[in-house]
Enzyme design. Structure first.
Site, PDB file in Angstrom:
ATOM      1  N   CYS A 164       0.680  -1.192   0.107  1.00  0.00           N
ATOM      2  CA  CYS A 164      -0.111   0.146  -0.055  1.00  0.00           C
ATOM      3  C   CYS A 164       0.936   1.125  -0.086  1.00  0.00           C
ATOM      4  O   CYS A 164       0.410   2.443  -0.235  1.00  0.00           O
ATOM      5  CB  CYS A 164      -0.922  -0.028   1.045  1.00  0.00           C
ATOM      6  SG  CYS A 164      -2.159  -1.245   1.172  1.00  0.00           S
TER       7      CYS A 164
ATOM      8  N   HIS B 214      -3.288   7.439   3.380  1.00  0.00           N
ATOM      9  CA  HIS B 214      -3.967   6.295   2.532  1.00  0.00           C
ATOM     10  C   HIS B 214      -5.131   5.875   3.179  1.00  0.00           C
ATOM     11  O   HIS B 214      -5.437   6.011   4.554  1.00  0.00           O
ATOM     12  CB  HIS B 214      -2.849   5.142   3.062  1.00  0.00           C
ATOM     13  CG  HIS B 214      -3.297   3.913   2.629  1.00  0.00           C
ATOM     14  ND1 HIS B 214      -3.660   3.316   1.490  1.00  0.00           N
ATOM     15  CD2 HIS B 214      -3.243   2.726   3.362  1.00  0.00           C
ATOM     16  CE1 HIS B 214      -3.835   2.413   1.345  1.00  0.00           C
ATOM     17  NE2 HIS B 214      -3.627   1.584   2.596  1.00  0.00           N
TER      18      HIS B 214
ATOM     19  N   ASN C  36     -10.157   0.391   0.135  1.00  0.00           N
ATOM     20  CA  ASN C  36      -8.760   0.302   0.213  1.00  0.00           C
ATOM     21  C   ASN C  36      -8.148  -0.109  -1.208  1.00  0.00           C
ATOM     22  O   ASN C  36      -8.396  -1.413  -1.511  1.00  0.00           O
ATOM     23  CB  ASN C  36      -8.207  -0.542   1.296  1.00  0.00           C
ATOM     24  CG  ASN C  36      -6.603  -0.464   1.444  1.00  0.00           C
ATOM     25  OD1 ASN C  36      -5.932   0.150   0.584  1.00  0.00           O
ATOM     26  ND2 ASN C  36      -6.148  -0.924   2.337  1.00  0.00           N
TER      27      ASN C  36
END
Length: 332
Positions: free
Chosen positions: A114, A257, A287
């Site tokens: 990520c 994020h 996500n």
């Protein structure tokens, strides 16, 4: 001597048109809309078509980027792709994207989960400031749905598919341009098993048993990941602000994020950041891993009212990996 600047001159993003709502997930796995929203803030996510690969998502973001920047692919010197859901173990997804774009430049992947977009942008900055390249296309693309176990409610409700792209240049090419100031990157392999795909690599080659146990799918220890995500993002933000000699109240906008709302809220509380200064899209796309912060940045730059702003981006991913970056408008 003043260091040469690396600019993010243009951005783009692409989301598949198929929407998977929490209500639809209720029919697939034992969960409820209330359970998902209360723990993550996610209400829906985008899912790529069966025939779409990660490279296809990246190519669509790349075409939008070239069109917005009014740039021909022949003018791109390098392609860097960040992904945790590549088309193949090898060759790199970047090479597949290069072929589909009919580019002639070098291309390679960055694997930092990520945090991938942060690592890829940092890498591009190094190439630009060294003078080796002038125009670099950075892409983050994810088809996370291809590695999810839809019987595991602790993971399948969290993730979505999508892609983003950024044109990193040695001079500003648009009014959207921001330049990359301080960057802090970090890794800690001690906790790698807390978030991983156990099977399919050299440690555990894919087998009939692994497929039956769904060890080729993403697995996560949510409590461990949450704790370290908050800890590492807070520490890297603090370090980045210190390196940049800037206070948190001098930050005009924060792009974290989009893992879940609880992580974002913990960071806002620690730094007392005004929620109005924070970009969030986790509610409707979930996500999107490496593409998360890049999609947010594209959404924000597309509609911001001022160009002379300080922007803070931060991400955390498997590995563990993390990264924080300060972006500045031309007036800063």
């Amino acid at each position: 001597m003043v260091q040469k600047r690396a600019y993010i001159s243009e951005t783009s993003s692409y989301l598949p048109d198929t929407v998977m709502t929490n209500s639809q997930l209720e029919k697939v796995v034992e969960t409820t809309d209330e359970w998902i929203v209360s723990r993550t803030g996610i209400k829906e996510r985008r899912i790529a078509h069966k025939e779409e690969a990660t490279s296809d998502l990246g190519v669509k973001a790349a075409h939008k980027l070239l069109e917005k920047a009014q740039l021909d692919i022949s003018q791109v010197d390098l392609i860097i792709v960040a992904t945790l859901s590549p088309d193949y173990i090898f060759p790199s997804t970047a090479c597949i994207i290069q072929k589909k774009l009919k580019a002639k430049c070098p291309a390679f992947d960055v694997v930092a989960a990520c945090s991938g977009m942060m690592f890829a942008l940092a890498t591009a900055k190094g190439y630009i400031t060294s003078g080796l390249y002038k125009n670099i296309m950075v892409i983050a693309a994810e088809k996370v749905s291809s590695i999810l176990d839809y019987t595991d409610r602790s993971t399948c409700v969290l993730f979505g598919d999508g892609a983003c792209a950024a044109l990193v240049t040695d001079k500003p090419l648009s009014d959207h341009a921001v330049w990359m100031d301080e960057i802090v990157l970090g890794s800690d392999g001690e906790m790698h098993q807390a978030l991983e795909v156990p099977s399919g690599g050299s440690v555990e080659p894919l087998s009939k048993e692994a497929l039956e146990e769904k060890r080729h799918c993403l697995r996560m220890d949510g409590r461990v990941v949450f704790r370290h995500a908050v800890k590492r993002m807070i520490s890297s933000i603090s370090e980045c602000l210190k390196k940049g000699n800037i206070e948190i109240d001098e930050i005009d906008y924060f792009i974290p994020h989009q893992a879940n709302n609880r992580i974002i809220e913990a960071i806002l509380k620690r730094f007392m950041i005004d929620p109005q200064k924070v970009h969030r899209n986790v509610e409707y796309i979930g996500n999107v891993c490496a593409a998360s912060v890049g999609i947010c940045l594209d959404e924000y730059l597309e509609h911001r009212s001022k160009s002379d702003q300080n922007i803070l981006m931060a991400a955390f991913g498997a590995g563990f990996t993390w990264g924080t970056m300060i972006l500045k408008g031309e007036g800063r």
